[in-house]
Design an enzyme around this catalytic site. Sequence first.
Site, short mmCIF file in Angstrom:
data_model
loop_
_atom_site.label_atom_id
_atom_site.label_comp_id
_atom_site.label_asym_id
_atom_site.label_seq_id
_atom_site.Cartn_x
_atom_site.Cartn_y
_atom_site.Cartn_z
N GLU A 19 0.92 -1.54 -0.03
CA GLU A 19 -0.54 -0.33 0.12
C GLU A 19 0.80 1.33 -0.18
O GLU A 19 1.88 1.60 0.63
CB GLU A 19 -0.83 -0.25 1.18
CG GLU A 19 -1.60 1.23 1.92
CD GLU A 19 -2.35 1.11 2.51
OE1 GLU A 19 -3.24 0.07 3.28
OE2 GLU A 19 -2.57 1.47 3.25
N THR A 50 -3.68 4.91 -0.73
CA THR A 50 -4.69 4.97 0.35
C THR A 50 -5.59 6.56 0.10
O THR A 50 -5.44 7.57 -1.14
CB THR A 50 -3.96 5.82 1.67
OG1 THR A 50 -3.06 5.83 1.64
CG2 THR A 50 -3.52 4.11 2.18
N HIS A 95 -8.46 3.46 -2.41
CA HIS A 95 -9.02 3.20 -1.32
C HIS A 95 -10.69 4.39 -1.13
O HIS A 95 -10.32 5.46 -2.27
CB HIS A 95 -8.34 3.86 -0.19
CG HIS A 95 -7.45 2.76 0.46
ND1 HIS A 95 -7.09 2.62 1.28
CD2 HIS A 95 -6.59 1.25 -0.20
CE1 HIS A 95 -6.21 1.56 1.54
NE2 HIS A 95 -6.40 0.97 0.71
N ALA A 145 -18.82 2.20 7.05
CA ALA A 145 -18.62 1.28 5.57
C ALA A 145 -19.52 0.67 4.66
O ALA A 145 -19.56 0.22 3.71
CB ALA A 145 -17.77 0.23 6.12
P1 FAD Z 1 -16.62 0.08 9.70
O1 FAD Z 1 -16.56 -0.76 9.48
O2 FAD Z 1 -17.48 1.70 9.23
O3 FAD Z 1 -16.13 0.15 10.99
C1 FAD Z 1 -16.46 1.43 11.93
C2 FAD Z 1 -16.72 1.05 13.63
O4 FAD Z 1 -18.98 1.13 13.43
C3 FAD Z 1 -16.50 -0.09 14.09
O5 FAD Z 1 -16.31 -0.20 15.86
C4 FAD Z 1 -17.77 -1.01 14.25
O6 FAD Z 1 -17.73 -1.78 14.90
C5 FAD Z 1 -18.94 -0.03 14.02
N1 FAD Z 1 -20.13 -0.08 13.85
C6 FAD Z 1 -20.13 -1.09 12.14
N2 FAD Z 1 -21.68 -0.52 11.95
C7 FAD Z 1 -21.96 -0.58 13.08
C8 FAD Z 1 -23.13 -0.48 13.62
N3 FAD Z 1 -24.47 -0.72 11.90
N4 FAD Z 1 -23.80 -0.12 14.21
C9 FAD Z 1 -22.98 0.30 14.91
N5 FAD Z 1 -21.85 -0.09 14.58
C10 FAD Z 1 -20.58 -0.14 14.13
N6 FAD Z 1 -8.94 4.83 6.73
C11 FAD Z 1 -8.30 6.38 5.47
O7 FAD Z 1 -9.09 7.67 6.09
N7 FAD Z 1 -7.94 6.38 4.34
C12 FAD Z 1 -7.44 5.08 3.87
O8 FAD Z 1 -7.31 4.87 2.51
C13 FAD Z 1 -7.68 4.53 4.99
N8 FAD Z 1 -7.44 2.93 4.92
C14 FAD Z 1 -7.40 1.52 5.49
C15 FAD Z 1 -7.32 1.05 5.21
C16 FAD Z 1 -6.76 -0.97 5.83
C17 FAD Z 1 -6.32 -2.21 5.70
C18 FAD Z 1 -7.74 -0.58 7.35
C19 FAD Z 1 -7.68 -1.52 8.35
C20 FAD Z 1 -8.11 0.96 7.39
C21 FAD Z 1 -8.01 1.80 6.87
N9 FAD Z 1 -7.90 3.76 7.11
C22 FAD Z 1 -8.45 3.93 6.51
C23 FAD Z 1 -9.23 3.63 9.12
C24 FAD Z 1 -10.28 3.21 8.85
O9 FAD Z 1 -10.47 4.46 8.00
C25 FAD Z 1 -10.61 3.53 10.08
O10 FAD Z 1 -9.71 2.06 10.88
C26 FAD Z 1 -11.95 3.66 10.51
O11 FAD Z 1 -12.06 4.20 11.89
C27 FAD Z 1 -12.77 2.64 10.40
O12 FAD Z 1 -13.21 1.93 9.32
P2 FAD Z 1 -13.75 1.18 9.09
O13 FAD Z 1 -13.84 0.79 7.56
O14 FAD Z 1 -13.39 -0.46 9.17
O15 FAD Z 1 -15.43 1.64 9.07
#
Ligand code: FAD
Length: 317
Positions: A19, A50, A95, A145
């Site tokens: 990445e 990213t 991303h 997400a």
């Molecule tokens: P989600 O899957 O939406 O989860 C976020 C939180 O909400 C979790 O605690 C989950 O348990 C909770 N949740 C989900 N659905 C619900 C629901 N229905 N009700 C209540 N709670 C819920 N960030 C950037 O800005 N740019 C990037 O390019 C980037 N790349 C990344 C690449 C990887 C491989 C990883 C692991 C992370 C990356 N991140 C990036 C960071 C990421 O955006 C953060 O970790 C963010 O806080 C959570 O993203 P997520 O997609 O896991 O969110």
Amino acid sequence: MKVIDHIKKAKGETLFSFEILPPLKGKNIQSIYDGIDPLMEYDPKFINVTYHREEYVYKTHANGLLEKVSIRKRPGTVGICAAIINKYNVDTVPHLICGGFSKDETENALIDLTFLGIDNVLVLRGDPIKTESNFTPHPDGHQYAKQLVDQVEDMNKGNYQLEEVSLDPTDFCVGVAGYPEKHFEAMNLGSDLQHLKEKVEAGADYIVTQMFFDNQKYFDFVEKCRAAGINCPIIPGIKPIKTLKHISFLPKFFHIDFPDELANDLMKCKDNAAVTQLGIEWGIQQAKELKAAGAPCIHFYTMSKSDSVRAIAKEVF
Ligand code: FAD
């Protein structure tokens, strides 16, 4: 080619991917190539790019009014992915985040990607920006997400926001994030896994993990995912620790722990060179064990500094 097809085609062999981070504004595309060139001989099957939201500060004027001023905006991923494909003929994974985007803007980004022949996306929520205590979605965007996965999957079925226009279905392969040490906002690992499962049931093809330094955490996570009925490939993401600053920054920013053995060795490091060397040795050990355990791919977080990843790839791939 889609990430999921690369994994299927490999028939159990562990792939190499990494990445990169778009450079800060003002730098040119060569700074990206400089990070990619040293890794190309290890045959990455895909390169992730990213996405970073704009950062702001508030400037106070003599009359007391505050002005919101943009200070940092890294270039967007669409153009960078296109440039990488053009130069290296390798697949890219932009991303795509919820934060800061309306559904229409997301749709336009996905239309641009399709136009360029890019059929992979890693779908994420994004972190809260510095001025927010909690993540705040765009008023016409997505909170989680999973909702963004829904939007991509809708487009894959030919359902667009632009109802007046008839467009062909898109054909995206979707990756999502998973957290072996739990996402920092989740109530517990169980609820986090439930939400991860919802992303997969919505259509995600594979999971990429947050970085971890203790392989046992990844093995346990995979086992728990399987027990919860999450059956897609789970790609471990790892990062070689490089500097003294990382020792406190990585646990704080990414909400991960160093295992005791690594923490004890890090405490003995006197300078960045010593940390870099330890990071390479630890990374080789981690990657070899993950490969031996049959990980579908090992995904390296380079943060656009490729020397340590190159040293690890040389020993493992
Ligand atoms: P989600 O899957 O939406 O989860 C976020 C939180 O909400 C979790 O605690 C989950 O348990 C909770 N949740 C989900 N659905 C619900 C629901 N229905 N009700 C209540 N709670 C819920 N960030 C950037 O800005 N740019 C990037 O390019 C980037 N790349 C990344 C690449 C990887 C491989 C990883 C692991 C992370 C990356 N991140 C990036 C960071 C990421 O955006 C953060 O970790 C963010 O806080 C959570 O993203 P997520 O997609 O896991 O969110």
